[in-house]
Design a protein around this motif. Structure first.
Motif, PDB file in Angstrom:
ATOM      1  N   UNK A   1     153.671  39.160 -13.632  1.00 35.08           N
ATOM      2  CA  UNK A   1     152.562  38.208 -13.616  1.00 35.08           C
ATOM      3  C   UNK A   1     151.738  38.411 -12.349  1.00 35.08           C
ATOM      4  N   UNK A   2     150.443  38.701 -12.515  1.00 38.70           N
ATOM      5  CA  UNK A   2     149.579  39.016 -11.384  1.00 38.70           C
ATOM      6  C   UNK A   2     148.704  37.831 -10.966  1.00 38.70           C
ATOM      7  N   UNK A   3     148.306  36.980 -11.931  1.00 36.27           N
ATOM      8  CA  UNK A   3     147.418  35.839 -11.651  1.00 36.27           C
ATOM      9  C   UNK A   3     146.223  36.256 -10.798  1.00 36.27           C
ATOM     10  N   UNK A   4     145.555  37.281 -11.237  1.00 34.44           N
ATOM     11  CA  UNK A   4     144.494  37.939 -10.485  1.00 34.44           C
ATOM     12  C   UNK A   4     143.124  37.567 -11.032  1.00 34.44           C
TER      13      UNK A   4
ATOM     14  N   UNK B   1     157.042  37.545 -10.931  1.00 29.94           N
ATOM     15  CA  UNK B   1     155.794  37.065 -10.339  1.00 29.94           C
ATOM     16  C   UNK B   1     155.494  37.893  -9.098  1.00 29.94           C
ATOM     17  N   UNK B   2     154.316  38.503  -9.060  1.00 31.34           N
ATOM     18  CA  UNK B   2     153.944  39.320  -7.907  1.00 31.34           C
ATOM     19  C   UNK B   2     153.850  38.442  -6.659  1.00 31.34           C
ATOM     20  N   UNK B   3     154.421  38.872  -5.536  1.00 31.55           N
ATOM     21  CA  UNK B   3     154.339  38.083  -4.304  1.00 31.55           C
ATOM     22  C   UNK B   3     152.890  37.817  -3.895  1.00 31.55           C
TER      23      UNK B   3
ATOM     24  N   UNK C   1     150.946  40.521  -1.975  1.00 34.49           N
ATOM     25  CA  UNK C   1     150.506  41.637  -2.820  1.00 34.49           C
ATOM     26  C   UNK C   1     149.321  41.219  -3.685  1.00 34.49           C
ATOM     27  N   UNK C   2     149.374  39.990  -4.188  1.00 30.25           N
ATOM     28  CA  UNK C   2     148.248  39.492  -4.975  1.00 30.25           C
ATOM     29  C   UNK C   2     146.986  39.470  -4.126  1.00 30.25           C
ATOM     30  N   UNK C   3     147.083  39.065  -2.880  1.00 31.36           N
ATOM     31  CA  UNK C   3     145.924  39.024  -1.981  1.00 31.36           C
ATOM     32  C   UNK C   3     145.344  40.423  -1.789  1.00 31.36           C
TER      33      UNK C   3
END
Length: 353
Positions: free
Chosen positions: A231-234, A295-297, A300-302
């Motif tokens: 899950x990237x939530x990008x 879930x991507x940390x 990393x998402x930032x």
């Protein structure tokens, strides 16, 4: 020979005798819709809801006949096919048309808005009310009707999971739009493949990973060939919607046009309800079948968000070069995202009120 007659003749030839322009019968008008996806999943349900709404609201005078599974044309031929009158309307995916659907591609930018309903409402209002976008579509003999979204962008893989952005390096990845370009810039080996062929790609080893959307994973049964899902939530790929042949649209009465446009607008609320439920159910299905959901940390998402920023700037530059005010459209779109985000926070989703 008029443009309309040319289109009708071409449609008749391409359809081997079937009528794809608006067909007037004793029961009213039947409009043919081309859809590349299968008749299952949340998008299919929303499209059928749209067709049913048009039929009911018009008292049966307007009917929409959906041709599923690319029976009329594939996803990468939708713009030309609808514009030429092969079908009266069809589902258009903007990422397959980086030039022709550049304006609609605003909904595909990594703007840190993974909320499906907010994205659809913002996109629908922009596409419906922007004179410059409407004129650009008219030049292609198209009229915007309504919008879907893929919802939040995530990534599913076979083999090793993507637990940080460093895991993207050297993986064979199917990706699209700005998201796919960022995967490539972070070291991924990008494979040009449609989402409808990703099952085979993952199954045969042509792909290690595929950019995906939770509901689509189960609609296309890709959970059968995935081992993990990150899950990237990008952001989301939201440039997916219904376009109509302008000649077919103009041939309708004003009342019939209103029925079509109102159903197209309302579809965002219905699909928002369906996609939110379907995404949650898809994650449950993946977990039940043994797929590891990660879930991507946040750090990393930032980094993904930062890497996507230049692609937003590039979109603005390309829009300006095409004669549209990219900066103004982007500012307006961000304002609409803020507007509908605030509405969701204050009132909840429409289906929960």
């Amino acid at each position: 020979m008029t443009r309309r007659l040319k289109i009708c003749v071409k449609s008749a030839i391409l359809s081997a005798g079937l009528t794809f322009a608006a067909t007037v019968t004793t029961a009213g008008t039947t409009l043919i819709h081309g859809e590349a996806g299968p008749n299952r999943g949340a998008r299919a349900a929303a499209l059928q809801w749209f067709a049913d709404q048009v039929g009911e609201t018009s008292g049966g005078e307007l009917k929409i006949d959906v041709q599923w599974g690319g029976a009329l044309f594939k996803a990468n031929a939708a713009v030309q096919s609808v514009g030429d009158g092969v079908a009266d309307m069809g589902t258009v995916i903007a990422v397959y048309y980086p030039q022709e659907m550049q304006a609609y591609g605003i909904a595909d930018l990594p703007l840190e808005n993974p909320d499906a309903w907010v994205g659809m409402r913002a996109t629908d209002e922009l596409m419906r009310n922007s004179p410059s976008i409407q004129a650009d579509l008219a030049d292609k003999n198209l009229v915007y009707i309504g919008t879907f979204t893929t919802s939040a962008v995530h990534i599913g893989c076979t083999g090793d999971a993507i637990r940080s952005i460093s895991d993207i390096k050297d993986r064979k990845i199917r990706g699209t739009g700005a998201y796919g370009r960022v995967f490539g810039e972070l070291g991924g080996n990008m494979v040009n493949m449609s989402i409808y062929k990703a099952y085979q790609g993952l199954d045969t080893g042509l792909l290690d990973c595929s950019q995906g959307y939770s509901y689509a994973v189960t609609a296309l049964k890709q959970q059968e060939v995935m081992q993990n899902y990150t899950l990237l939530d990008w952001g989301q790929v939201g440039g997916v919607g219904i376009m109509m042949n302008k000649d077919s649209f103009d041939a309708l009465s004003a009342a019939e046009q209103t029925v079509i446009m109102d159903a197209g607008s309302a579809m965002a609320d219905e699909f928002g309800r369906l996609i939110t439920t379907a995404n949650a159910a898809a994650i449950d299905t993946m977990k039940e079948t043994g797929i590891e959901v990660i879930t991507l940390p946040q750090d990393d998402r930032a980094q993904l968000v930062a890497a996507g920023a230049k692609h937003i700037d590039t979109w603005v530059e390309n829009m300006n070069a095409a004669g549209l005010d990219g900066s103004s459209l982007l500012t307006e779109y961000r304002g609409l995202i803020a507007k509908y985000s605030a509405e969701r926070e204050d009132q909840g989703y429409p289906w929960t009120r």
